[in-house]
Design an enzyme around this catalytic site. Structure first.
Site, PDB file in Angstrom:
ATOM      1  N   LYS A   8       0.746  -1.349  -0.190  1.00 31.26           N
ATOM      2  CA  LYS A   8       0.099  -0.094  -0.238  1.00 31.26           C
ATOM      3  C   LYS A   8       0.927   1.193   0.062  1.00 31.26           C
ATOM      4  O   LYS A   8       1.910   1.138   0.584  1.00 31.26           O
ATOM      5  CB  LYS A   8      -0.911   0.131   1.342  1.00 31.26           C
ATOM      6  CG  LYS A   8      -2.056  -0.969   1.277  1.00 31.26           C
ATOM      7  CD  LYS A   8      -2.793  -0.615   2.695  1.00 31.26           C
ATOM      8  CE  LYS A   8      -3.868  -1.716   2.677  1.00 31.26           C
ATOM      9  NZ  LYS A   8      -5.028  -1.486   1.888  1.00 31.26           N
ATOM     10  N   ARG A  30     -10.589 -10.985   1.927  1.00 33.82           N
ATOM     11  CA  ARG A  30     -11.349 -12.227   1.089  1.00 33.82           C
ATOM     12  C   ARG A  30     -10.832 -13.486   1.273  1.00 33.82           C
ATOM     13  O   ARG A  30     -11.459 -14.414   1.082  1.00 33.82           O
ATOM     14  CB  ARG A  30     -11.974 -11.730  -0.220  1.00 33.82           C
ATOM     15  CG  ARG A  30     -10.715 -11.539  -1.229  1.00 33.82           C
ATOM     16  CD  ARG A  30     -11.145 -10.916  -2.402  1.00 33.82           C
ATOM     17  NE  ARG A  30     -11.002  -9.350  -1.970  1.00 33.82           N
ATOM     18  CZ  ARG A  30     -11.472  -8.400  -2.942  1.00 33.82           C
ATOM     19  NH1 ARG A  30     -11.698  -8.613  -4.115  1.00 33.82           N
ATOM     20  NH2 ARG A  30     -11.092  -7.133  -2.501  1.00 33.82           N
TER      21      ARG A  30
HETATM   22  N1  BES Z   1      -8.206  -3.608   4.410  1.00 35.19           N
HETATM   23  C1  BES Z   1      -8.095  -3.161   2.951  1.00 35.19           C
HETATM   24  C2  BES Z   1      -9.570  -2.064   2.989  1.00 35.19           C
HETATM   25  C3  BES Z   1      -9.841  -0.990   3.629  1.00 35.19           C
HETATM   26  C4  BES Z   1      -9.356   0.339   2.843  1.00 35.19           C
HETATM   27  C5  BES Z   1     -10.127  -0.832   5.073  1.00 35.19           C
HETATM   28  C6  BES Z   1      -9.520   1.180   3.595  1.00 35.19           C
HETATM   29  C7  BES Z   1     -10.377   0.352   5.835  1.00 35.19           C
HETATM   30  C8  BES Z   1     -10.070   1.420   5.096  1.00 35.19           C
HETATM   31  C9  BES Z   1      -8.382  -4.397   2.208  1.00 35.19           C
HETATM   32  O1  BES Z   1      -7.424  -5.421   2.714  1.00 35.19           O
HETATM   33  C10 BES Z   1      -7.847  -3.943   0.884  1.00 35.19           C
HETATM   34  O2  BES Z   1      -6.681  -3.664   0.882  1.00 35.19           O
HETATM   35  N2  BES Z   1      -8.479  -3.693  -0.244  1.00 35.19           N
HETATM   36  C11 BES Z   1      -8.333  -3.296  -1.392  1.00 35.19           C
HETATM   37  C12 BES Z   1      -8.773  -4.366  -2.512  1.00 35.19           C
HETATM   38  C13 BES Z   1      -8.310  -3.959  -3.794  1.00 35.19           C
HETATM   39  C14 BES Z   1      -6.791  -4.618  -3.959  1.00 35.19           C
HETATM   40  C15 BES Z   1      -9.110  -4.789  -4.514  1.00 35.19           C
HETATM   41  C16 BES Z   1      -8.726  -1.831  -1.599  1.00 35.19           C
HETATM   42  O3  BES Z   1      -9.977  -1.747  -1.177  1.00 35.19           O
HETATM   43  O4  BES Z   1      -8.049  -1.193  -2.214  1.00 35.19           O
HETATM   44 ZN    ZN Z   2      -5.417  -5.357   1.838  1.00 30.25          ZN
END
Ligand code: BES
Ligand code: ZN
Ligand code: ZN
Length: 490
Positions: free
Chosen positions: A271, A345
């Site tokens: 990230k 997921r």
């Molecule tokens: N933990 C994150 C989602 C999240 C984002 C929670 C902001 C709280 C605040 C999740 O694991 C994630 O990173 N999701 C990605 C999915 C993408 C890679 C398809 C996302 O939402 O960007």
């Molecule tokens: Zn994630």
């Protein structure tokens, strides 16, 4: 917080302040209670119209002479006909925030008693919720600690209503647990910490049991997705199972599943730093589920519940799982991992199929901070729900209106399944940028078979940057009160 119940205004104890609610009348504030203290002091701001009783209006007054309190906090609830439960909660939260600011220890509370479109029991309940849910602070790392209210007197409530207040307090204690778990450092709240939290909870009630799978058992069970996500972490994974038997005679069983990513760096699909600084909260689903178990036990809820928590960090390391590789799962399905940041997921998939296979529950409800996309779609105050069963969705919507924990159903749109088809495995873990929350939910759906199931995406609602009403800054604990209300209505 200690609670006392003086039957009348005249029998109230000495306190640092008294809270007095008002409605917004025609060009003038109208008292929301029959009995009014300090008439002569309050008359001033009413006459000058300095205080109109508008929604979320507040005025702090001081008592110059000898009285039971030194301060009066006037709170406005807006037009009488428009007052709802959420407004009541938020008003008392506002009063409590003044108490916090002024470092007060004791508060006397007058409750609105002139509302005819809301039942008395509901008013008592939401007042208590506003008070208890606000009387919390995450001040562990602050040199100057927050002063919280130690004693609150609920003036004029009837004997039968005391139970409602005590119940709201028990529920709030569960919400505090959720908030604490979400707020604390990721270095502290590890999978092992969540496990010991579950074990400690089990000690609180004979109806609660905790079983924890460590890495060996997880390997034995072939939860390969949970193991894949864990590979980059220096902490072992944990798979937590909590069982609450509140109704042993019944076969009805609700399975709760909570995403327990104790830190989400994104893994090799790292990230950006600006998205990482809140990722200690990525176990909010797990925290919610633990909070629900705590509340269920303390209320002695007559329901059977099993809670499942797949817990691990998502870190990067030479051992990390890799974008582009295919991994097996507990269900036997194979998954092409396109993006290691879509890890929630994956661990949920193993937990959901474990729930189906081992417990055959009547319904499954999962809580997960699953997608950033849900925050874009619904903002901070509404959780997204996805379901293969409209009846549960209705139940949640009903509970949502009662608790003020808002939900909005989004579709499990069949055609979008195309987006998570893989050419080299049974599925891939991400679709396209569009409809990100829906494709995430469609991925989960593949693991619940035909069991009635709801997925609740709390990525937006579990954590606030700033206080909004009785939801304080940071972990909100949202979801726990919603589910308790839902379960009670079953
Ligand atoms: N933990 C994150 C989602 C999240 C984002 C929670 C902001 C709280 C605040 C999740 O694991 C994630 O990173 N999701 C990605 C999915 C993408 C890679 C398809 C996302 O939402 O960007
Ligand atoms: Zn994630
Ligand atoms: Zn995550």
């Amino acid at each position: 917080m200690k609670t006392v119940f003086p039957r009348s205004l005249s029998s109230r104890p000495v306190a640092d302040c008294i809270v007095v609610p008002f409605f917004e009348g025609k060009n003038k504030a109208e008292p929301a209670t029959a009995d009014l203290p300090y008439n002569s002091i309050i008359a001033g701001p009413l006459l000058t119209k300095d205080f109109l009783g508008k929604e979320d209006e507040m005025l702090l007054l001081y008592v110059p002479s000898k009285g039971k309190e030194k301060r009066i906090i006037l709170i406005g609830m807006g037009k009488k006909k428009k007052v709802d439960l959420e407004e009541v909660r938020n008003c008392y939260a506002l009063a409590l925030s003044v108490c916090k600011q002024k470092k007060l220890h004791t508060v006397n509370l007058l409750l609105p008693d002139l509302l005819d479109h809301i039942e008395d029991s509901e008013i008592v309940r939401s007042t208590a919720e506003g008070v208890f849910l606000s009387n919390y602070a995450y001040d562990k790392h602050l040199s100057e600690k927050v002063v919280l209210i130690q004693t609150a007197a609920f003036i004029g409530v009837e004997k039968a209503e005391e139970k409602i207040i005590e119940k709201a307090k028990k529920i709030a204690l569960g919400v505090y647990l959720v908030r604490d778990l979400v707020n604390n450092n990721a270095d502290d709240v590890t999978p092992q910490y969540l496990s010991s939290c579950a074990r400690d909870l089990a000690k609180e009630s004979s109806k609660l049991r905790a079983t924890v799978f460590g890495k060996k058992e997880i390997e034995r069970e072939k939860m390969e997705l949970l193991l894949a996500v864990n590979r980059g972490s220096s902490h072992d994974p944990a798979f937590i199972i909590m069982e609450y038997k509140g109704d042993p005679a019944s076969k009805d069983l609700t399975a709760l599943v909570g995403k327990g990513i104790t830190y989400d760096s994104g893994g090799l699909s790292l990230k950006p730093s600006t998205s990482m600084d809140t990722m200690r909260t990525d176990m909010a689903g797990a925290a919610t589920v633990l909070g629900i178990m705590k509340i269920a036990a303390s209320l002695q809820l007559k329901k059977n519940i099993v809670a499942l928590i797949p817990a691990t960090e998502n870190m990067l390391d030479a051992k990390s799982y890799k974008p582009g590789d295919v991994y097996g799962s507990y269900s036997g399905k194979t998954v092409e991992v396109i993006n290691t940041d879509a890890e929630g997921r994956l661990v949920l998939a193993d937990a959901l199929s474990y729930a189906v296979k081992k417990f055959k529950p009547k319904r499954i409800i999962d809580f997960a901070t699953l997608t950033g996309a849900i925050l874009i779609a619904l903002g901070e105050e509404i959780s997204g729900i996805f379901t293969n069963n409209d009846e549960i969705a209705h139940g949640l919507e009903k509970a949502s209106k009662k608790t003020g924990e808002w939900v909005c159903q989004l579709p499990l749109f069949e055609k979008y399944k195309e987006m998570i088809k893989s050419q080299i495995a049974d599925m891939k873990n991400v679709g396209e940028r569009s409809a990100g929350s829906i494709t995430a939910a469609l991925f989960l759906e593949a693991f619940v078979e035909d069991i009635p199931w709801v997925h609740i995406d709390i990525a937006g609602t579990s954590f606030f940057k700033k206080r909004k009403g009785y939801h304080l800054a940071f972990g909100t604990g949202m979801g726990a009160r919603l589910l308790i209300e839902f379960l009670e209505n079953l």
